[in-house]
Motif scaffolding. Structure first.
Motif, PDB file in Angstrom:
ATOM      1  N   SER A 188      32.021  40.020  37.725  1.00 56.51           N
ATOM      2  CA  SER A 188      31.866  39.121  38.696  1.00 56.51           C
ATOM      3  C   SER A 188      32.316  39.732  40.102  1.00 56.51           C
ATOM      4  O   SER A 188      32.843  40.753  40.134  1.00 56.51           O
ATOM      5  CB  SER A 188      32.402  37.699  38.425  1.00 56.51           C
ATOM      6  OG  SER A 188      33.864  38.011  38.130  1.00 56.51           O
ATOM      7  N   GLU A 189      31.964  38.570  41.060  1.00 54.82           N
ATOM      8  CA  GLU A 189      32.715  39.244  42.612  1.00 54.82           C
ATOM      9  C   GLU A 189      34.326  39.585  42.467  1.00 54.82           C
ATOM     10  O   GLU A 189      34.598  40.257  43.278  1.00 54.82           O
ATOM     11  CB  GLU A 189      32.353  38.024  43.283  1.00 54.82           C
ATOM     12  CG  GLU A 189      32.610  38.352  45.087  1.00 54.82           C
ATOM     13  CD  GLU A 189      32.366  37.312  45.824  1.00 54.82           C
ATOM     14  OE1 GLU A 189      32.898  37.176  47.001  1.00 54.82           O
ATOM     15  OE2 GLU A 189      31.140  36.853  45.810  1.00 54.82           O
ATOM     16  N   ARG A 190      34.873  38.684  41.816  1.00 58.99           N
ATOM     17  CA  ARG A 190      36.323  38.782  41.406  1.00 58.99           C
ATOM     18  C   ARG A 190      36.800  38.074  40.410  1.00 58.99           C
ATOM     19  O   ARG A 190      35.911  37.190  39.718  1.00 58.99           O
ATOM     20  CB  ARG A 190      37.157  38.291  42.601  1.00 58.99           C
ATOM     21  CG  ARG A 190      37.511  36.990  42.777  1.00 58.99           C
ATOM     22  CD  ARG A 190      38.403  36.586  43.708  1.00 58.99           C
ATOM     23  NE  ARG A 190      38.989  35.206  43.488  1.00 58.99           N
ATOM     24  CZ  ARG A 190      40.206  34.870  43.837  1.00 58.99           C
ATOM     25  NH1 ARG A 190      41.046  35.504  44.459  1.00 58.99           N
ATOM     26  NH2 ARG A 190      40.664  33.484  43.538  1.00 58.99           N
ATOM     27  N   VAL A 198      35.592  44.328  35.944  1.00 55.15           N
ATOM     28  CA  VAL A 198      35.128  43.132  36.447  1.00 55.15           C
ATOM     29  C   VAL A 198      33.662  43.254  36.835  1.00 55.15           C
ATOM     30  O   VAL A 198      33.277  43.947  37.565  1.00 55.15           O
ATOM     31  CB  VAL A 198      35.987  42.878  37.905  1.00 55.15           C
ATOM     32  CG1 VAL A 198      35.535  41.507  38.641  1.00 55.15           C
ATOM     33  CG2 VAL A 198      37.324  42.757  37.660  1.00 55.15           C
ATOM     34  N   GLY A 239      35.992  33.896  37.140  1.00 54.14           N
ATOM     35  CA  GLY A 239      35.105  35.351  36.796  1.00 54.14           C
ATOM     36  C   GLY A 239      34.700  35.822  35.513  1.00 54.14           C
ATOM     37  O   GLY A 239      34.611  35.034  34.675  1.00 54.14           O
ATOM     38  N   HIS A 249      35.195  42.836  42.250  1.00 54.37           N
ATOM     39  CA  HIS A 249      34.175  43.435  41.340  1.00 54.37           C
ATOM     40  C   HIS A 249      34.028  45.042  41.257  1.00 54.37           C
ATOM     41  O   HIS A 249      34.431  45.795  42.213  1.00 54.37           O
ATOM     42  CB  HIS A 249      32.719  43.105  41.983  1.00 54.37           C
ATOM     43  CG  HIS A 249      31.293  43.729  41.466  1.00 54.37           C
ATOM     44  ND1 HIS A 249      31.038  43.109  40.241  1.00 54.37           N
ATOM     45  CD2 HIS A 249      30.714  44.845  41.832  1.00 54.37           C
ATOM     46  CE1 HIS A 249      29.929  43.847  40.042  1.00 54.37           C
ATOM     47  NE2 HIS A 249      29.876  44.912  40.938  1.00 54.37           N
TER      48      HIS A 249
END
Length: 185
Positions: free
Chosen positions: A123-125, A121, A77, A54
């Motif tokens: 999203s978290e990843r 990014v 993601g 992220h």
């Protein structure tokens, strides 16, 4: 498959047809015949995958003097994906467009040779996939500053995670014109 004009000369947003049922989903990620019929490249020479956390911003990258065209998408993601036209003489030179690409929306972006490309990014990843029309060569590796005021890209982050290369990339006006690709309609 639906091809959407992306608002930059030769750049296209692709929305694949997705088939789903209780088991999950299926869609074509690339089909040489269908993509060629839509005016997109029929041949790619390299496939790349990056995994990023992220807030990571990768870009704005390009190759010179052998520019790469890239068909990009997200396998896991969500990213904010940006294309910048840096082709001398292009009617959209110095302009950028962005799209949200995600595993959920399955969109792809066709970035023609001569464009700079980057993403951040959300999203978290994210697992990001690239199909490239030219082989990556370290000696041709080039970048453009992600926060160039001339471009005024509306990134959804203010303090991204950057590589040293990306943090110190030149501004568009500092790149000699002969080191930029030429637009050929």
């Amino acid at each position: 498959m639906k091809i959407v004009d992306f608002g930059l000369a030769d750049c296209k947003l692709i929305e694949p047809q997705v088939f789903g049922d209780a088991r999950g989903t299926f869609f074509e990620n690339w089909n040489r015949e269908r993509y060629a019929d839509a005016g997109l490249p029929a041949e790619f020479v390299q496939s790349n995958v990056s995994v990023s956390a992220h807030g990571t911003l990768r870009g704005l990258h390009h190759q010179w003097p052998q520019p790469q065209g890239k068909l990009v998408g997200v396998l896991e993601g969500e990213v904010y994906d940006v294309a910048v036209d840096i082709r001398r003489g292009s009617p959209t030179f110095g302009r950028w467009k962005a799209a949200i690409l995600s595993a959920e929306n399955r969109r792809q972006l066709w970035i023609p040779p001569g464009f700079a490309h980057g993403f951040v990014v959300l999203s978290e990843r994210a697992i990001f996939h690239y199909l490239c029309t030219e082989t990556y060569r370290r000696e041709n590796d080039a970048a453009l500053r992600w926060n160039d005021a001339r471009l005024a890209i509306d990134w959804p982050v203010s303090a991204p995670l950057l590589s040293d290369k990306d943090a110190n990339a030149p501004f568009l006006d500092d790149i000699p014109p002969e080191k930029l690709p030429e637009y050929r309609p």
